[in-house]
Write an enzyme that holds these catalytic residues in place. Structure first.
Site, PDB file in Angstrom:
ATOM      1  N   HIS A  13       0.806  -1.240  -0.168  1.00 43.99           N
ATOM      2  CA  HIS A  13      -0.057   0.331  -0.070  1.00 43.99           C
ATOM      3  C   HIS A  13       1.233   1.938   0.209  1.00 43.99           C
ATOM      4  CE1 HIS A  13      -3.001   2.979   0.658  1.00 43.99           C
ATOM      5  NE2 HIS A  13      -2.641   3.320   2.029  1.00 43.99           N
ATOM      6  N   ASP A  15       1.359   5.123   0.682  1.00 40.27           N
ATOM      7  CA  ASP A  15       0.819   6.531   0.610  1.00 40.27           C
ATOM      8  C   ASP A  15       2.630   7.191   0.266  1.00 40.27           C
ATOM      9  OD1 ASP A  15      -0.926   6.042   2.681  1.00 40.27           O
ATOM     10  OD2 ASP A  15       0.188   5.303   4.018  1.00 40.27           O
ATOM     11  N   ASP A 125      -8.086   2.355   1.986  1.00 39.13           N
ATOM     12  CA  ASP A 125      -6.933   2.827   2.899  1.00 39.13           C
ATOM     13  C   ASP A 125      -8.443   4.183   3.058  1.00 39.13           C
ATOM     14  OD1 ASP A 125      -6.899   3.021   5.673  1.00 39.13           O
ATOM     15  OD2 ASP A 125      -4.505   4.492   4.979  1.00 39.13           O
ATOM     16  N   HIS A 353      -5.316   9.727   0.465  1.00 40.57           N
ATOM     17  CA  HIS A 353      -5.959  10.751   1.943  1.00 40.57           C
ATOM     18  C   HIS A 353      -4.536  11.086   3.107  1.00 40.57           C
ATOM     19  CE1 HIS A 353      -4.740   6.105   1.224  1.00 40.57           C
ATOM     20  NE2 HIS A 353      -3.915   6.608   2.514  1.00 40.57           N
TER      21      HIS A 353
END
Length: 919
Positions: A13, A15, A125, A353
């Site tokens: 994942h 980010d 997420d 996010h």
């Protein structure tokens, strides 16, 4: 005999920026992708790697490693590197409807060009999920959603909650998800998170214990024997020995086939298993049926300055630059497709996010401001160039060629609009020459010192007077940047024009001119009867509203249309905040401070027949910070929920200036707050006590006006019930209502006392929170802040009164372009695209990303079907139904009035493609 399959999906994942700044995260991404490519080369059994559902990871990687482009494309084409369909993984609630759609469109186009994308709506997420996600992804041909938050799995042993009708729990990790329009997708929840298969042991004893635990956890929620395991987590390095680990597992666990899988393979297997009795979840997934402590909703108020810049940038692109670009293209200009795509991508790069939520380290958010500025600069340039092109194409020859100063007022909001327009108009310009600039300035200034605004007025293209107030500005510096020669500096004598315009078409313009009164006929100056705008003694009043300001700066609003009186509006509230960037936490037993009873300095600072402004100033003593215990609690990672810190007794002055504005013939009150924040660890909100009896509010969400209950669900124990909003929140008793529109203020709460709407203006905290200790001093938001809202009084509710149109228009600026007196191919007034439809809201007008067709998008805010009628003012080859990803659908036929009609279902997102003749 094998009875189950463990689908192990290798992923990380990603980010893009978070607890490290972007470039440091990116260098780790480069290392990860290099390792993945090397593993593909060395290990034929390593079959796929999921690049987190977003295309930008490849874009970021290839910018540093461009020599890998062909190799990467080949891996994507083979289905080994799995990328897209999104451009980035956004926070769905904190960005606009169009931003969600463009994220998908841009991501799909980029992924397709790189070799393809999986038809998986991936939301691993997001801090809650938009209710229209099923409709959005189905329009892109995607029928499966995968997500990690927002809905509660309850498992086999809790059959009471499962299927109880509230639509936000499921007994399985697989379910059906339905949008308000009825669109459904198969939905897969990471019931054990997206790291439930990370770091699989190779050593047999460890592997046996690992799989004994992991299989049981997955089986608890699975609806079929197809079990999903995610081999990775946040920024997880590649498990290079995954093949060996799966071989070990296969030799240890009978009855389970361990498969290095991919999402397409897993979904195909799940569908083949045909799970039955899946629960249906509906609409927004905001973790409603939880205790409310870990919803992460307060990221909506973290670093409000970031949200404000985002709202400004989105509005400039969606409601200014793109519609004006279309208007200019219809007048013969080239549509700036590539420039706008660049601006959109810079904006979207701020939408992950951990970025838009304001929950990263300070370095991340400093870089975001630069990206916003880049996107804004492009959008503003496109808008200015487009407006200038159209203005130069308008036939203004009806104005006096010597005395008139024509200017064009554009409405790009998509809906017809009336109101006060403020514009700067040049009366005369003098270019620099051999005379020294300072001497030319003095000469110019002396010439115009006798300028008398009473000797000038504003007329429309028919020679009729327009109500206006003209105020001298004086000589100012300016310059031209011609296409064919060196820059041309000048002095310009300018005036500010404040004029009242009526019925400017939603996608169009009207032309006006500043003229000396002496050149006009007497008839032109027969003033129409003007409604009175009274101001004085702390009161502002027009024919619709009366605003009376109390000694403490709060105000009462009388809606003269329906007789409703709202009292005690506009109080400020301050509380301590010992939470973090993710979650607000008020100190235990703390009493909120308010400005109720605090004397304010109140002055009428502007009053014309068109607009009145009162300035209300508070000098408010607030606690300077939380006590030293908070530092120790943060250092030792005491969960925010259990902190004992309180605010200190030391006080400091926070100066708050509030400007209340009332315009002619308006049922709206403008509210602008200037806050000089000098204290830390706190939250400031503005309170609007409505007194309206209602059990729900209506909130602007993503392509819908969501109905949300005021009373939280039974499981909710968090004292705060703050929620997300985009453009506005509204409350109504069915007969009267109040709507609060905003510019980048994404958090509201409804307080039980008087159904008070509380809008967060500022929240300051000192740490990131989550999994480590990361200081964020800039998240205290010290310094100057300007916050803007508009209070809209109306009858009925926000939909039936059409107050939603005014709320959507609030952040959209008028565009004004001065021009000369000349001939042109366009009339003095023009509506490029006429459209109508009860309950429909304008969303976008742009040119297609891959073709020259115009794309016109609306969405139905109501629960009733509507008929949309569209009439272009330009020649068209055909009009057809389209989708979010701009595919061609059914062709429409015009009626005898050259209008194209289409039924738009309840809560439906509807795009029309308009094909124009090739130029």
């Amino acid at each position: 005999m094998t009875t189950k399959t463990a689908h192990v999906i290798a992923h990380s994942h990603w980010d893009r920026e978070w607890y490290l700044p972007y470039e440091k995260h990116r260098l780790r991404l480069v290392r990860l992708v290099e390792d993945v490519i090397e593993t593909f080369e060395k290990d034929p059994a390593f079959t796929s790697f999921h690049l987190d559902g977003q295309y930008i990871v490849l874009e970021d990687y290839l910018e540093i490693m461009p020599h890998r482009a062909d190799q990467v494309r080949s891996l994507v084409e083979q289905g080994k590197l799995i990328v897209g369909p999104w451009y980035i993984l956004q926070d769905e609630f904190l960005v606009s409807s169009e931003a969600n759609a463009r994220n998908l469109l841009i991501g799909i186009n980029a992924s397709r060009k790189m070799g393809g994308y999986p038809k998986i709506g991936y939301f691993p997420d997001s801090f809650g999920n938009m209710g229209q996600a099923p409709q959005l992804i189905r329009q892109a041909g995607i029928e499966v959603a995968v997500y990690g938050r927002g809905v509660k799995p309850v498992g086999f042993n809790n059959e009471i909650q499962s299927g109880s009708g509230h639509g936000h729990t499921s007994k399985y990790s697989e379910m059906l998800w339905e949008s308000p329009d009825g669109s459904r997708v198969l939905a897969i929840l990471f019931a054990n998170w997206y790291n439930n298969g990370m770091e699989i042991p190779v050593e047999p004893d460890e592997a046996k214990a690992y799989w004994s635990r992991k299989l049981a956890e997955a089986e608890e929620f699975a609806s079929s024997p197809e079990l999903l395991f995610m081999n990775g987590c946040d920024h997880q390095p590649l498990q290079k020995d995954l093949t060996v680990a799966l071989q070990t597992a296969g030799s240890l666990v009978p009855g389970v086939a361990f498969r290095h899988s991919s999402f397409p393979e897993y979904v195909a297997a799940l569908r083949s298993a045909s799970p039955e009795s899946l629960d249906v979840i509906r609409g927004e997934l905001r973790s409603q049926w939880t205790d409310g402590w870990m919803t992460l909703v307060n990221t909506a108020s973290s670093r409000v300055y970031i949200k404000q810049q985002n709202a400004k940038t989105q509005t400039l692109l969606e409601k200014v630059a793109e519609p004006l670009g279309v208007m200019a293209s219809l007048a013969g200009a080239a549509y700036p497709r590539h420039e706008l795509l660049y601006a959109w991508k810079r904006l979207l790069q701020n939408h992950p996010h951990d970025s838009i939520c304001g929950c990263s380290i300070d370095e991340v958010h400093r870089e975001m401001l630069t990206r916003f500025a880049k996107s804004q600069q492009v959008a503003e340039s496109v808008a200015t160039q487009s407006a200038a092109w159209v203005a130069e194409s308008v036939n203004t020859s009806g104005f006096d060629p010597e005395a008139a100063r024509p200017f064009v007022v554009f409405n790009s909001s998509g809906h017809g609009r009336s109101g006060i327009v403020r514009a700067t108009v040049e009366v005369e310009r003098r270019y620099f020459d051999r005379q020294p600039p300072h001497l030319k300035y003095q000469e110019f200034k002396q010439q115009w010192e006798a300028f008398n605004p009473d000797e000038w007025g504003i007329t429309d293209s028919n020679g009729h007077q327009v109500e206006a107030v003209i105020t001298p500005i004086g000589p100012v510096f300016g310059y031209d940047l011609p296409d064919d020669r060196f820059r041309q500096p000048y002095w310009a004598y300018q005036v500010e024009v404040e004029l009242y315009v009526q019925g400017i078409p939603g996608i169009g313009y009207r032309t006006f001119a500043l003229v000396p009164k002496e050149i006009l006929s007497v008839k032109a100056w027969e003033a129409s009867v003007s409604s009175e705008l009274v101001a004085g003694d702390h009161v502002m009043e027009n024919r619709f509203l009366r605003v009376e300001i109390a000694r403490d700066g709060s105000f009462a609003l009388l809606d003269k249309v329906n007789g409703r009186l709202y009292d005690g509006l506009g109080l400020y509230e301050d509380t301590g905040d010992i939470g973090n960037e993710y979650m607000y936490r008020q100190p235990d037993d703390e009493v909120a401070l308010t400005t109720q009873g605090l004397p304010a300095d109140i002055k009428l600072v502007h009053h014309t027949r068109l607009r009145a402004v009162y300035r209300v100033e508070h000098a408010w003593k607030l606690p300077t910070r939380a006590d030293d215990l908070l530092d120790e609690e943060i250092r030792s990672m005491v969960p925010f929920r259990y902190r004992q810190s309180r605010r200190v007794s030391e006080m400091a002055e926070v100066r708050i200036v509030t400007e209340l504005t009332l315009e002619k013939d308006s049922r709206r009150v403008g509210i602008k707050s200037y806050i000089d924040n000098t204290v830390r660890d706190h939250r400031i909100r503005m309170l609007f006590r409505t007194g309206l009896e209602a059990d729900h509010v209506t909130v602007d969400s993503i392509y819908e006006l969501a109905q949300r209950p005021i009373q939280p669900e039974a499981e909710w124990s968090n004292p705060s019930n703050a929620q997300h909003q985009n453009a506005f929140v509204s409350i109504s008793n069915g007969r009267e209502g109040l709507t609060i529109a905003n510019k980048g203020l994404n958090e509201y709460e409804v307080l039980a006392e008087g159904n008070t709407l509380a809008v967060t203006l500022l929240r300051g905290v000192r740490e990131l929170g989550d999994w480590g200790v990361f200081a964020t001093p800039e998240a205290q938001c010290l310094g100057q802040h300007t916050l803007e809202m508009e209070l809209i009084a109306h009858d009925l509710d926000v939909i039936r009164s059409r107050a939603y149109v005014q709320a959507y228009q609030f952040p959209v600026p008028w565009t004004v372009q001065q021009t000369g007196v000349h001939g042109g191919t366009l009339p003095a007034s023009q509506e490029f695209l006429q459209w109508e439809g009860e309950g429909l809201a304008f969303s976008a007008l742009k040119q297609g990303e891959e073709k020259h067709d115009l794309m016109f998008r609306v969405f139905n805010v109501s629960s009733e079907a509507a008929t949309m009628k569209v009439k272009p003012s330009f020649q068209v080859d055909q009009v057809y139904e389209s989708t979010i990803i701009e595919e061609m659908g059914e062709t429409l036929s015009p009626d005898e009035d050259e209008r194209y009609a289409l039924k738009v279902g309840p809560a439906t997102i509807q795009t029309l493609g308009i094909q124009t003749p090739a130029r």
